[in-house]
Scaffold this active site. Structure first.
Site, PDB file in Angstrom:
ATOM      1  N   HIS A 190       8.629  -6.515  -3.795  1.00 17.26           N
ATOM      2  CA  HIS A 190       9.462  -5.400  -3.100  1.00 17.26           C
ATOM      3  C   HIS A 190       8.985  -5.260  -1.725  1.00 17.26           C
ATOM      4  O   HIS A 190       8.429  -4.388  -1.207  1.00 17.26           O
ATOM      5  CB  HIS A 190       8.655  -4.338  -4.100  1.00 17.26           C
ATOM      6  CG  HIS A 190       9.155  -4.334  -5.510  1.00 17.26           C
ATOM      7  ND1 HIS A 190       8.491  -3.845  -6.564  1.00 17.26           N
ATOM      8  CD2 HIS A 190      10.206  -4.971  -6.149  1.00 17.26           C
ATOM      9  CE1 HIS A 190       9.119  -4.057  -7.673  1.00 17.26           C
ATOM     10  NE2 HIS A 190      10.276  -4.590  -7.411  1.00 17.26           N
TER      11      HIS A 190
ATOM     12  N   HIS B 143       4.963 -10.159 -10.411  1.00 20.63           N
ATOM     13  CA  HIS B 143       4.619  -8.941 -11.327  1.00 20.63           C
ATOM     14  C   HIS B 143       4.517  -9.515 -12.749  1.00 20.63           C
ATOM     15  O   HIS B 143       4.473  -8.709 -13.725  1.00 20.63           O
ATOM     16  CB  HIS B 143       5.702  -8.039 -11.209  1.00 20.63           C
ATOM     17  CG  HIS B 143       6.118  -7.500  -9.958  1.00 20.63           C
ATOM     18  ND1 HIS B 143       7.250  -8.059  -9.086  1.00 20.63           N
ATOM     19  CD2 HIS B 143       5.317  -6.615  -9.407  1.00 20.63           C
ATOM     20  CE1 HIS B 143       7.023  -7.495  -7.940  1.00 20.63           C
ATOM     21  NE2 HIS B 143       6.113  -6.709  -7.827  1.00 20.63           N
TER      22      HIS B 143
ATOM     23  N   HIS C   8       9.447  -0.150 -14.232  1.00 20.59           N
ATOM     24  CA  HIS C   8       8.774  -1.339 -13.280  1.00 20.59           C
ATOM     25  C   HIS C   8       8.830  -2.568 -13.822  1.00 20.59           C
ATOM     26  O   HIS C   8       8.374  -2.491 -15.023  1.00 20.59           O
ATOM     27  CB  HIS C   8       7.496  -1.043 -12.844  1.00 20.59           C
ATOM     28  CG  HIS C   8       7.103  -1.410 -11.554  1.00 20.59           C
ATOM     29  ND1 HIS C   8       6.420  -2.981 -11.773  1.00 20.59           N
ATOM     30  CD2 HIS C   8       6.891  -1.322 -10.190  1.00 20.59           C
ATOM     31  CE1 HIS C   8       6.047  -3.444 -10.479  1.00 20.59           C
ATOM     32  NE2 HIS C   8       6.462  -2.331  -9.743  1.00 20.59           N
TER      33      HIS C   8
ATOM     34  N   GLU D 270       6.603  -5.113 -13.784  1.00 20.03           N
ATOM     35  CA  GLU D 270       5.537  -5.475 -14.412  1.00 20.03           C
ATOM     36  C   GLU D 270       5.161  -4.692 -15.781  1.00 20.03           C
ATOM     37  O   GLU D 270       4.551  -5.284 -16.716  1.00 20.03           O
ATOM     38  CB  GLU D 270       4.214  -5.130 -13.426  1.00 20.03           C
ATOM     39  CG  GLU D 270       2.907  -5.512 -14.051  1.00 20.03           C
ATOM     40  CD  GLU D 270       1.665  -5.020 -12.858  1.00 20.03           C
ATOM     41  OE1 GLU D 270       0.460  -4.623 -13.779  1.00 20.03           O
ATOM     42  OE2 GLU D 270       1.779  -5.017 -11.733  1.00 20.03           O
TER      43      GLU D 270
ATOM     44  N   SER E 211       8.448  -0.501  -3.233  1.00 19.38           N
ATOM     45  CA  SER E 211       7.204  -0.997  -3.583  1.00 19.38           C
ATOM     46  C   SER E 211       6.393   0.061  -3.985  1.00 19.38           C
ATOM     47  O   SER E 211       5.976   1.087  -3.137  1.00 19.38           O
ATOM     48  CB  SER E 211       6.496  -1.570  -2.354  1.00 19.38           C
ATOM     49  OG  SER E 211       5.128  -1.855  -2.379  1.00 19.38           O
TER      50      SER E 211
ATOM     51  N   ASN F 248       3.060   0.198  -5.075  1.00 17.80           N
ATOM     52  CA  ASN F 248       1.643   0.360  -4.444  1.00 17.80           C
ATOM     53  C   ASN F 248       1.669   0.920  -3.031  1.00 17.80           C
ATOM     54  O   ASN F 248       0.701   1.679  -2.651  1.00 17.80           O
ATOM     55  CB  ASN F 248       0.926  -1.110  -4.267  1.00 17.80           C
ATOM     56  CG  ASN F 248       1.345  -2.203  -3.305  1.00 17.80           C
ATOM     57  OD1 ASN F 248       1.134  -1.830  -2.164  1.00 17.80           O
ATOM     58  ND2 ASN F 248       2.304  -2.785  -3.693  1.00 17.80           N
TER      59      ASN F 248
ATOM     60  N   SER G 157       2.542  -6.488  -0.564  1.00 18.98           N
ATOM     61  CA  SER G 157       3.698  -7.059  -0.245  1.00 18.98           C
ATOM     62  C   SER G 157       4.151  -7.132   1.167  1.00 18.98           C
ATOM     63  O   SER G 157       5.159  -7.588   1.289  1.00 18.98           O
ATOM     64  CB  SER G 157       4.862  -6.807  -1.300  1.00 18.98           C
ATOM     65  OG  SER G 157       5.204  -5.465  -1.242  1.00 18.98           O
TER      66      SER G 157
END
Length: 286
Positions: free
Chosen positions: A39, A71, A121, A123, A218, A220, A262
């Site tokens: 992302h 992911h 998401h 993941e 993103s 995170n 990322s």
């Protein structure tokens, strides 16, 4: 004005490996990636420039080779892919594979699975994609836990990029809500996320202003920004150096800098250079 970089920031090994793998296969022949590899718009632009296609559904693949993102995805999706005769390239982060094994283990042992993460998401969709529809829940906020139904056995795992503090808080809430349930927790938050979160906290405590670098989509990176905001009142999330604004840094002595997993090193470096340019402008005006 001093720039203080977090001790851990930027790309993790899983992302670096996924990007390298994508570029390697793109050089060998046409390649399609199932969803965004990472992302980050800078990385995605570079992949597009190499002619790599991106689709959201296996049915839309037009090349003989399909790459699964860092992911990860479910075994059901992989089975669909192979049934179409496609060659599958796995770029799934090894630490996401650890989370998949944890979720599978909980389900096989008879636990109702609760995933701490963002419901939509990619993941999380991969982590839950092989579970029965009524065999899991996804929670992210207190209200999500309050909406859970009671189960005699509850197994908790997390999206690998969730803040440890949030996971612990929600686990404690689950245990208080269901004191009679057997609650089993497997820690699936990855080490790079933990390192970046703890380093961001240490940095933010010292900073007057914090700049967090990473894609808007993103998870995170957003979590890093939210974490920093608990320790520093002036936090700004940027995607590139073009987003940096001089007015953010008035009277700032220490500027903290961190970045999501990322975010390429070159993007972080350009943001730091831009901050130094702003510093020079402020000094000239002063």
């Amino acid at each position: 004005m001093r720039i203080l970089r977090a001790a851990h920031l930027g790309m993790c090994f899983g992302v670096r490996d996924a990007i390298a793998l994508a570029l390697e296969h793109a050089d060998a022949g046409p390649l399609t990636i199932l969803g965004d590899l990472v992302h980050n718009p800078t990385v995605l632009g570079a992949l597009h420039a190499k002619g790599i296609a991106v689709v959201q559904d296996v049915a839309d693949v037009k090349t003989p080779t399909l790459m699964v993102t860092a992911h990860g995805t479910s075994e059901r999706t992989l089975a669909r892919t192979r049934a179409l005769g496609l060659t599958v390239v796995e770029a799934t982060c090894p630490l996401v594979h650890v989370a998949h094994r944890a979720v599978t283990s909980l389900a096989l042992r008879g636990y109702h699975v609760v995933i701490v993460g963002q419901r939509d998401h990619v993941e999380v969709r991969g982590l839950t994609g092989d579970l029965d529809r009524d065999g899991f829940n996804v929670v992210l906020e207190d209200d999500d836990v309050l909406a859970l139904e009671e189960h005699p056995r509850i197994g908790v795992a997390a999206q690998t990029t969730q803040p440890v503090g949030k996971v612990r808080h929600l686990v404690a809430l689950i245990r208080r809500r269901f004191p009679q349930s057997d609650v089993c927790v497997i820690d699936t938050v990855c080490k790079p996320t933990k390192e970046r979160q703890s380093a961001a906290i240490e940095m933010a405590r010292q900073a007057d202003v914090v700049v967090v670098v990473g894609g808007r989509s993103s998870n995170n990176t957003r979590e890093l920004a939210q974490t920093c905001a608990r320790y520093c009142a002036r936090v700004h999330h940027v995607q590139t150096d073009a987003d940096v604004r001089p007015e953010w840094f008035g009277a700032a002595e220490i500027v903290g800098l961190t970045a999501g997993t990322s975010t390429p090193d070159a993007v972080i470096d350009r943001v730091e250079t831009r901050i130094r340019q702003v510093e020079a402008q402020i000094e000239v005006i002063g």
